[in-house]
Design a protein around this motif. Structure first.
Motif, PDB file in Angstrom:
ATOM      1  N   TRP A 151      39.055  39.033  79.373  1.00 31.56           N
ATOM      2  CA  TRP A 151      37.816  38.726  78.565  1.00 31.56           C
ATOM      3  C   TRP A 151      37.969  36.804  78.265  1.00 31.56           C
ATOM      4  O   TRP A 151      39.098  36.653  78.009  1.00 31.56           O
ATOM      5  CB  TRP A 151      37.661  39.198  77.216  1.00 31.56           C
ATOM      6  CG  TRP A 151      37.095  40.688  77.260  1.00 31.56           C
ATOM      7  CD1 TRP A 151      36.639  41.228  78.399  1.00 31.56           C
ATOM      8  CD2 TRP A 151      36.742  41.352  76.231  1.00 31.56           C
ATOM      9  NE1 TRP A 151      36.058  42.494  78.380  1.00 31.56           N
ATOM     10  CE2 TRP A 151      35.980  42.700  76.898  1.00 31.56           C
ATOM     11  CE3 TRP A 151      36.777  41.452  74.906  1.00 31.56           C
ATOM     12  CZ2 TRP A 151      35.526  43.722  76.226  1.00 31.56           C
ATOM     13  CZ3 TRP A 151      36.193  42.682  74.253  1.00 31.56           C
ATOM     14  CH2 TRP A 151      35.572  43.618  74.638  1.00 31.56           C
ATOM     15  N   SER A 152      36.898  36.632  78.273  1.00 31.89           N
ATOM     16  CA  SER A 152      36.707  35.131  77.703  1.00 31.89           C
ATOM     17  C   SER A 152      36.375  35.046  76.312  1.00 31.89           C
ATOM     18  O   SER A 152      35.555  35.676  75.844  1.00 31.89           O
ATOM     19  CB  SER A 152      35.772  34.410  78.469  1.00 31.89           C
ATOM     20  OG  SER A 152      35.635  33.019  78.056  1.00 31.89           O
ATOM     21  N   ARG A 164      34.279  32.778  75.007  1.00 30.28           N
ATOM     22  CA  ARG A 164      33.146  32.289  74.715  1.00 30.28           C
ATOM     23  C   ARG A 164      32.102  33.249  75.776  1.00 30.28           C
ATOM     24  O   ARG A 164      30.878  33.253  75.477  1.00 30.28           O
ATOM     25  CB  ARG A 164      32.870  31.065  75.547  1.00 30.28           C
ATOM     26  CG  ARG A 164      33.868  29.968  74.591  1.00 30.28           C
ATOM     27  CD  ARG A 164      33.359  28.411  75.078  1.00 30.28           C
ATOM     28  NE  ARG A 164      33.938  27.530  74.063  1.00 30.28           N
ATOM     29  CZ  ARG A 164      33.672  26.291  73.816  1.00 30.28           C
ATOM     30  NH1 ARG A 164      32.234  25.925  74.279  1.00 30.28           N
ATOM     31  NH2 ARG A 164      34.230  25.595  73.256  1.00 30.28           N
ATOM     32  N   ASP A 165      32.697  34.252  76.404  1.00 30.13           N
ATOM     33  CA  ASP A 165      31.824  35.262  77.044  1.00 30.13           C
ATOM     34  C   ASP A 165      32.544  36.342  77.344  1.00 30.13           C
ATOM     35  O   ASP A 165      32.943  36.787  78.250  1.00 30.13           O
ATOM     36  CB  ASP A 165      31.517  34.641  78.486  1.00 30.13           C
ATOM     37  CG  ASP A 165      30.432  35.292  79.045  1.00 30.13           C
ATOM     38  OD1 ASP A 165      29.735  36.098  78.506  1.00 30.13           O
ATOM     39  OD2 ASP A 165      30.127  35.538  80.571  1.00 30.13           O
ATOM     40  N   VAL A 222      30.048  36.992  70.609  1.00 29.96           N
ATOM     41  CA  VAL A 222      31.363  36.252  70.694  1.00 29.96           C
ATOM     42  C   VAL A 222      32.267  36.728  69.712  1.00 29.96           C
ATOM     43  O   VAL A 222      31.923  37.241  68.567  1.00 29.96           O
ATOM     44  CB  VAL A 222      30.981  34.779  70.432  1.00 29.96           C
ATOM     45  CG1 VAL A 222      30.261  33.990  71.559  1.00 29.96           C
ATOM     46  CG2 VAL A 222      30.611  34.417  69.315  1.00 29.96           C
ATOM     47  N   ARG A 239      28.518  28.652  69.228  1.00 25.91           N
ATOM     48  CA  ARG A 239      27.905  30.041  69.110  1.00 25.91           C
ATOM     49  C   ARG A 239      28.684  30.861  67.754  1.00 25.91           C
ATOM     50  O   ARG A 239      28.094  31.931  67.653  1.00 25.91           O
ATOM     51  CB  ARG A 239      28.044  30.824  70.284  1.00 25.91           C
ATOM     52  CG  ARG A 239      27.353  30.135  71.576  1.00 25.91           C
ATOM     53  CD  ARG A 239      27.507  31.017  72.641  1.00 25.91           C
ATOM     54  NE  ARG A 239      27.144  32.517  72.424  1.00 25.91           N
ATOM     55  CZ  ARG A 239      27.455  33.274  73.416  1.00 25.91           C
ATOM     56  NH1 ARG A 239      28.378  33.389  74.174  1.00 25.91           N
ATOM     57  NH2 ARG A 239      27.294  34.747  73.002  1.00 25.91           N
ATOM     58  N   ASP A 294      24.471  40.194  73.160  1.00 29.71           N
ATOM     59  CA  ASP A 294      25.237  38.777  73.593  1.00 29.71           C
ATOM     60  C   ASP A 294      25.978  38.355  72.344  1.00 29.71           C
ATOM     61  O   ASP A 294      25.516  37.764  71.477  1.00 29.71           O
ATOM     62  CB  ASP A 294      24.230  37.673  73.969  1.00 29.71           C
ATOM     63  CG  ASP A 294      24.947  36.436  74.681  1.00 29.71           C
ATOM     64  OD1 ASP A 294      25.970  36.650  74.898  1.00 29.71           O
ATOM     65  OD2 ASP A 294      24.287  35.317  74.704  1.00 29.71           O
TER      66      ASP A 294
END
Length: 480
Positions: free
Chosen positions: A50-51, A53-54, A67, A225, A65
């Motif tokens: 996993w990132s 930011r995404d 974070v 975000r 969507d």
């Protein structure tokens, strides 16, 4: 007199040792808070592919969507579990509990003697006990107390707490309550501006700290975000009971009420002139501390806002009450060698004791029926499973190959998906259609829950495995 002095010095230290012992015993218990397990699952995913930011999703039924707002402690928890299992996570939780207790005591002790600091600490921990579990939010309670203390100290000394800027950056990596820190700073700056002896350069520097702290949260590894993720929490609060109003019948609120009354009374009481002239106790005739008064109002707001913010109010009230009491008790006595040994030694002793105990008490999750793990492990990877909400954290941690319909990490769900989940669990009109739309192959629910009874008694779902507190079901042919 010598006996009274001994009691005054020793009694609060005994109370503090009792508090540390209670926290150690609590930390040694099984990790029974379901949220702990979804934090562990997310931490493992973040250590993997996993990132920040995404990130992905652990369920195809959670498509928001989003974070991560608690990524740093989640990664830490997962890394500890990899090396020391759930026992290590329990020890880490105990470390957070003890750090919170030590912080609250030191925060109070900066202004008052042990006879006042120890009860304030004990009351705050009792009031906060609903939030003391193996979750990152404990770090927010600690940072609330530190931030409030910093602004109260700045009001007295005139020094600008620039160090709160990097502290807020760290806070924003740990938990989503970091806006409380900005609110504390905003109240302090406003109080400085309202002082009769205001200096606008101090107001400007204080406002700069708040502004820079806010900007610091936008440059964490999550990026800008993060702000939207925190704002989005408000539209999901209706689906989570801890965001509801506090239960007036909760006895823990009595401890918070006591803190509120102590702080309010100490701030309000300025003394009166007797026949021999003004009272001589130091501070009785000083003007009110506007910063402390503002933070008292903020704590009152947190008290009634939600069950989740009750511990925040408690953490706020410790430095406020200590500051208010200082006006009447005078300068605090210096730390004695006995106090240092008891306070620091108590924490230093509790940690290895906890490390020795948790492998025997907290190395496994709460017990499930013997059939649960083999039955669920036998299901094909990606199998969609309808589950009770409070089973989701454990299910996604213990059986990551499955696709649960619901779990407690609301950020990953859209509002519509959260409403779907609550409609199914509450059997609201159209719930059958919602279940069919999920396309689930199995259901893992509580047999005595409304959903469990409806699926078995009314809809004819077939029981594959059953125990008093858990049942695995399969829909009859053609039901879906």
């Amino acid at each position: 007199m010598r006996t009274l002095t001994l009691v005054r010095r020793v009694a609060p230290l005994i109370l503090l040792l009792v508090v540390l012992a209670v926290l150690t015993v609590r930390a040694a218990e099984q990790l029974d808070n379901q949220d702990t397990y979804f934090h562990l699952r997310f931490g493992h995913e973040l250590l993997g592919e996993w990132s920040l930011r995404d990130p992905g999703s652990v369920s195809s039924f959670a498509t928001a969507d989003w974070v991560p707002t608690q990524w740093l402690p989640q990664i830490t928890m997962a890394a500890v579990e990899d090396r020391a299992g759930l026992a290590g996570v329990a020890w880490l939780s105990g470390l957070a509990f003890l750090a919170l207790a030590l912080t609250l005591y030191v925060v109070a002790r900066r202004r008052v003697e042990p006879l006042a600091a120890a009860p304030l600490t004990a009351l705050a921990l009792v009031a906060s006990s609903s939030g003391l579990s193996a979750r990152p939010q404990v770090l927010s309670y600690l940072l609330v107390a530190v931030t409030a203390t910093a602004w109260l100290a700045a009001a007295r000394s005139g020094r600008t707490p620039w160090w709160l800027v990097p502290l807020t950056w760290v806070w924003a990596c740990c938990h989503g309550m970091w806006p409380v820190g900005l609110a504390i700073g905003g109240v302090a700056v406003l109080a400085t501006a309202l002082r009769p002896d205001r200096r606008w350069d101090r107001v400007a520097r204080g406002a700069a700290v708040v502004a820079l702290s806010g900007l610091a949260t936008l440059v964490t590894p999550v990026g800008p975000r993060l702000l939207g993720a925190v704002v989005a929490v408000d539209e999901r609060r209706e689906f989570f009971s801890e965001w509801g109003r506090p239960d007036p019948g909760d006895p823990r609120l009595l401890a918070l009420l006591a803190l509120l009354l102590v702080a309010a009374a100490a701030l309000a009481w300025r003394g009166t002139d007797g026949p021999r002239g003004p009272r001589t106790l130091r501070g009785l005739r000083e003007s009110p501390d506007l910063t402390a008064l503002g933070l008292l109002v903020l704590a009152g707001g947190c008290t009634v806002a939600s069950g989740r913010t009750v511990p925040v109010a408690a953490a706020l009230l410790v430095p406020v009450a200590a500051t208010a009491l200082h006006r009447h008790l005078g300068d605090r006595p210096a730390w004695t060698r006995l106090e240092q040994v008891v306070v620091l030694g108590g924490v230093a002793l509790a940690l290895p004791v906890l490390a020795a105990v948790v492998p025997h008490t907290a190395d496994e999750p709460p017990a499930r029926p013997a059939w649960t793990d083999p039955a669920l492990a036998a299901l094909p990877a990606g199998t969609p499973v309808l589950n009770d909400w409070n089973l989701g954290g454990w299910l996604m941690w213990r059986h990551p190959q499955l696709d649960p319909v619901m779990h407690g990490y609301g950020d990953t769900f859209t509002v519509e998906e959260l409403r779907r989940n609550t409609d199914i669990l509450a059997l609201r009109p159209g719930w059958r259609t919602l279940v069919r739309e999920t396309g689930v192959s199995y259901a893992l629910v509580r047999p005595r829950s409304p959903l469990g009874r409806a699926l078995v008694d009314d809809e004819g779902w077939r029981v594959l495995h059953r125990s008093p507190d858990l049942v695995l079901l399969k829909p009859p042919p053609g039901w879906m």
